[in-house]
Design a protein around this motif. Structure first.
Motif, PDB file in Angstrom:
ATOM      1  N   MET A   1       0.853  -1.170   0.000  1.00 51.23           N
ATOM      2  CA  MET A   1       0.000   0.000   0.000  1.00 51.23           C
ATOM      3  C   MET A   1       0.898   1.230   0.000  1.00 51.23           C
ATOM      4  O   MET A   1       1.927   1.255   0.657  1.00 51.23           O
ATOM      5  N   LYS A   2       0.489   2.225  -0.723  1.00 48.26           N
ATOM      6  CA  LYS A   2       1.234   3.476  -0.754  1.00 48.26           C
ATOM      7  C   LYS A   2       1.075   4.192   0.581  1.00 48.26           C
ATOM      8  O   LYS A   2       0.008   4.178   1.189  1.00 48.26           O
ATOM      9  N   ARG A   3       2.142   4.810   1.025  1.00 45.65           N
ATOM     10  CA  ARG A   3       2.145   5.512   2.307  1.00 45.65           C
ATOM     11  C   ARG A   3       1.098   6.610   2.337  1.00 45.65           C
ATOM     12  O   ARG A   3       0.355   6.758   3.302  1.00 45.65           O
ATOM     13  N   LYS A   4       1.005   7.369   1.252  1.00 44.45           N
ATOM     14  CA  LYS A   4       0.061   8.493   1.234  1.00 44.45           C
ATOM     15  C   LYS A   4      -1.387   8.014   1.339  1.00 44.45           C
ATOM     16  O   LYS A   4      -2.219   8.691   1.947  1.00 44.45           O
ATOM     17  N   VAL A   7      -1.934   7.222   5.047  1.00 41.12           N
ATOM     18  CA  VAL A   7      -2.010   8.474   5.814  1.00 41.12           C
ATOM     19  C   VAL A   7      -3.370   9.138   5.597  1.00 41.12           C
ATOM     20  O   VAL A   7      -3.979   9.635   6.542  1.00 41.12           O
ATOM     21  N   LYS A   8      -3.876   9.117   4.377  1.00 40.82           N
ATOM     22  CA  LYS A   8      -5.201   9.695   4.101  1.00 40.82           C
ATOM     23  C   LYS A   8      -6.284   8.980   4.904  1.00 40.82           C
ATOM     24  O   LYS A   8      -7.189   9.615   5.445  1.00 40.82           O
ATOM     25  N   ARG A   9      -6.189   7.658   4.979  1.00 37.33           N
ATOM     26  CA  ARG A   9      -7.171   6.885   5.756  1.00 37.33           C
ATOM     27  C   ARG A   9      -7.104   7.242   7.240  1.00 37.33           C
ATOM     28  O   ARG A   9      -8.121   7.388   7.900  1.00 37.33           O
ATOM     29  N   ILE A  42       4.533   0.775   1.796  1.00 42.32           N
ATOM     30  CA  ILE A  42       4.497   0.130   3.100  1.00 42.32           C
ATOM     31  C   ILE A  42       4.139  -1.336   2.912  1.00 42.32           C
ATOM     32  O   ILE A  42       3.252  -1.668   2.119  1.00 42.32           O
ATOM     33  N   ASN A  43       4.824  -2.201   3.645  1.00 40.82           N
ATOM     34  CA  ASN A  43       4.574  -3.628   3.589  1.00 40.82           C
ATOM     35  C   ASN A  43       3.075  -3.903   3.715  1.00 40.82           C
ATOM     36  O   ASN A  43       2.407  -3.361   4.582  1.00 40.82           O
ATOM     37  N   ALA A  47       0.362  -2.692   6.618  1.00 42.14           N
ATOM     38  CA  ALA A  47      -0.743  -1.804   6.265  1.00 42.14           C
ATOM     39  C   ALA A  47      -2.085  -2.419   6.650  1.00 42.14           C
ATOM     40  O   ALA A  47      -2.943  -1.743   7.227  1.00 42.14           O
ATOM     41  N   LYS A  48      -2.263  -3.701   6.362  1.00 43.46           N
ATOM     42  CA  LYS A  48      -3.512  -4.381   6.718  1.00 43.46           C
ATOM     43  C   LYS A  48      -3.707  -4.416   8.226  1.00 43.46           C
ATOM     44  O   LYS A  48      -4.825  -4.255   8.715  1.00 43.46           O
ATOM     45  N   ALA A  49      -2.616  -4.621   8.974  1.00 50.83           N
ATOM     46  CA  ALA A  49      -2.709  -4.659  10.431  1.00 50.83           C
ATOM     47  C   ALA A  49      -3.138  -3.299  10.988  1.00 50.83           C
ATOM     48  O   ALA A  49      -3.959  -3.229  11.904  1.00 50.83           O
TER      49      ALA A  49
END
Length: 56
Positions: A1-4, A7-9, A42-43, A47-49
């Motif tokens: 997943m992209k970092r941005k 962060v938006k979520r 991000i791994n 990200a899912k966690a």
């Protein structure tokens, strides 16, 4: 997943940027705190966690 995207979520869920750490950025919501690595990608498992932890 992209970092941005992550962060938006987080920001949509009420988290705000608090500070820069050594290799992570720290986002806070009330007393809750989440550290996001400063990588463009991000791994997927991490990200899912994070998404699961905060019900994003």
């Amino acid at each position: 997943m992209k970092r941005k995207d992550l962060v938006k979520r987080l920001e949509k869920a009420g988290f705000v940027f608090a500070r820069h750490g050594g290799k992570h950025d720290v986002y806070k919501r009330d007393k809750a705190e989440e550290q996001i690595p400063r990588h463009t990608e991000i791994n997927e498992m991490l990200a899912k966690a994070i998404v699961r932890k905060w019900n994003l």
